[in-house]
Write a protein that holds these residues in place. Structure first.
Motif, short mmCIF file in Angstrom:
data_model
loop_
_atom_site.label_atom_id
_atom_site.label_comp_id
_atom_site.label_asym_id
_atom_site.label_seq_id
_atom_site.Cartn_x
_atom_site.Cartn_y
_atom_site.Cartn_z
N ASN A 123 14.82 -16.26 6.00
CA ASN A 123 16.10 -15.98 5.34
C ASN A 123 16.18 -14.55 4.82
O ASN A 123 17.26 -13.98 4.70
CB ASN A 123 16.36 -16.99 4.22
CG ASN A 123 15.30 -16.94 3.13
OD1 ASN A 123 14.17 -16.51 3.35
ND2 ASN A 123 15.67 -17.41 1.96
N ILE A 124 15.04 -13.94 4.54
CA ILE A 124 15.03 -12.54 4.11
C ILE A 124 15.04 -11.60 5.32
O ILE A 124 15.75 -10.59 5.34
CB ILE A 124 13.80 -12.26 3.21
CG1 ILE A 124 13.95 -13.04 1.91
CG2 ILE A 124 13.63 -10.76 2.97
CD1 ILE A 124 12.72 -13.02 1.03
N GLN A 127 18.49 -10.50 7.85
CA GLN A 127 19.60 -9.84 7.19
C GLN A 127 20.10 -8.71 8.07
O GLN A 127 19.36 -8.16 8.89
CB GLN A 127 19.17 -9.32 5.82
CG GLN A 127 18.76 -10.42 4.85
CD GLN A 127 19.86 -11.43 4.59
OE1 GLN A 127 21.04 -11.06 4.44
NE2 GLN A 127 19.51 -12.71 4.56
N GLU A 128 21.36 -8.35 7.91
CA GLU A 128 22.00 -7.35 8.77
C GLU A 128 21.21 -6.05 8.84
O GLU A 128 21.06 -5.48 9.92
CB GLU A 128 23.43 -7.09 8.28
CG GLU A 128 24.36 -8.24 8.51
CD GLU A 128 25.77 -7.98 8.00
OE1 GLU A 128 26.03 -6.90 7.41
OE2 GLU A 128 26.63 -8.86 8.21
N GLU A 129 20.71 -5.58 7.72
CA GLU A 129 20.00 -4.30 7.69
C GLU A 129 18.75 -4.35 8.59
O GLU A 129 18.53 -3.44 9.40
CB GLU A 129 19.59 -3.95 6.26
CG GLU A 129 18.86 -2.63 6.14
CD GLU A 129 18.47 -2.33 4.70
OE1 GLU A 129 17.40 -1.72 4.52
OE2 GLU A 129 19.22 -2.69 3.77
N ASN A 130 17.95 -5.39 8.45
CA ASN A 130 16.74 -5.52 9.28
C ASN A 130 17.08 -5.67 10.76
O ASN A 130 16.45 -5.06 11.62
CB ASN A 130 15.91 -6.72 8.83
CG ASN A 130 15.29 -6.54 7.47
OD1 ASN A 130 15.08 -5.42 7.03
ND2 ASN A 130 15.00 -7.64 6.81
N ARG A 141 26.05 -10.71 10.36
CA ARG A 141 25.62 -12.08 10.08
C ARG A 141 26.84 -12.84 9.56
O ARG A 141 27.49 -12.41 8.62
CB ARG A 141 24.51 -12.06 9.05
CG ARG A 141 24.02 -13.42 8.64
CD ARG A 141 22.99 -13.29 7.51
NE ARG A 141 22.71 -14.59 6.95
CZ ARG A 141 21.53 -15.17 6.98
NH1 ARG A 141 20.50 -14.55 7.52
NH2 ARG A 141 21.36 -16.36 6.44
#
Length: 153
Positions: A123-124, A127-130, A141
């Motif tokens: 869940n971490i 994320q869009e940034e990763n 997302r």
């Protein structure tokens, strides 16, 4: 059936033939992947998805303690993707389908082209940034309460 039985070879001694227990394991694995009734078909007559499921049945016949899977859902329709990943709890798998990773993975390891890696809870990590960094392209997302989808930006 003969192809699925190949998975039993690590359990046999040199020159030993498969026994009833091995046949039972192969039949159970064939049934697990939804190919029961096709045990006597030639591999060349199977579709790409059926061949993929047969390869997985061969793996399940081997009954390993740990599964290392590379794109296990490749060539499978949606139903078989879900059934397969449900039956592979505890596996280590390389997945490119972000929605399947979000649904079935507890932890992720992202490998970047420059040799860097990130790891953590799914869940971490999802994320869009990763993801945008991983794919070198904007990723969006979308959550709607039923699940998560990922789309290129």
């Amino acid at each position: 059936l003969e192809t699925a039985l190949i998975g039993r070879h690590p359990h046999l001694r040199a020159w030993q033939w498969e026994g009833e227990r091995d046949h039972a394991a192969a039949r159970a694995a064939i049934k697990q992947v939804g190919l029961d009734g096709l045990e006597h078909r030639q591999v060349a007559t199977l579709s790409g998805g059926e061949r993929r499921r047969l390869a997985l049945a061969t793996l399940f016949t081997q009954q390993p303690e740990l599964y290392l899977l590379d794109e296990p859902s490749n060539h499978l329709d949606l139903r078989h993707q879900i059934e397969l990943l449900r039956s592979c709890a505890g596996a280590l798998a390389a997945l490119h389908d972000l929605a399947l990773a979000a649904r079935f993975c507890d932890h992720l390891l992202m490998l970047f082209g420059d040799g860097e890696a990130l790891a953590g809870p799914a869940n971490i990590m999802l994320q869009e940034e990763n993801l945008s960094r991983l794919y070198d392209h904007p990723i969006r997302r979308i959550s709607n309460g039923l699940g998560v989808a990922f789309v290129p930006g």
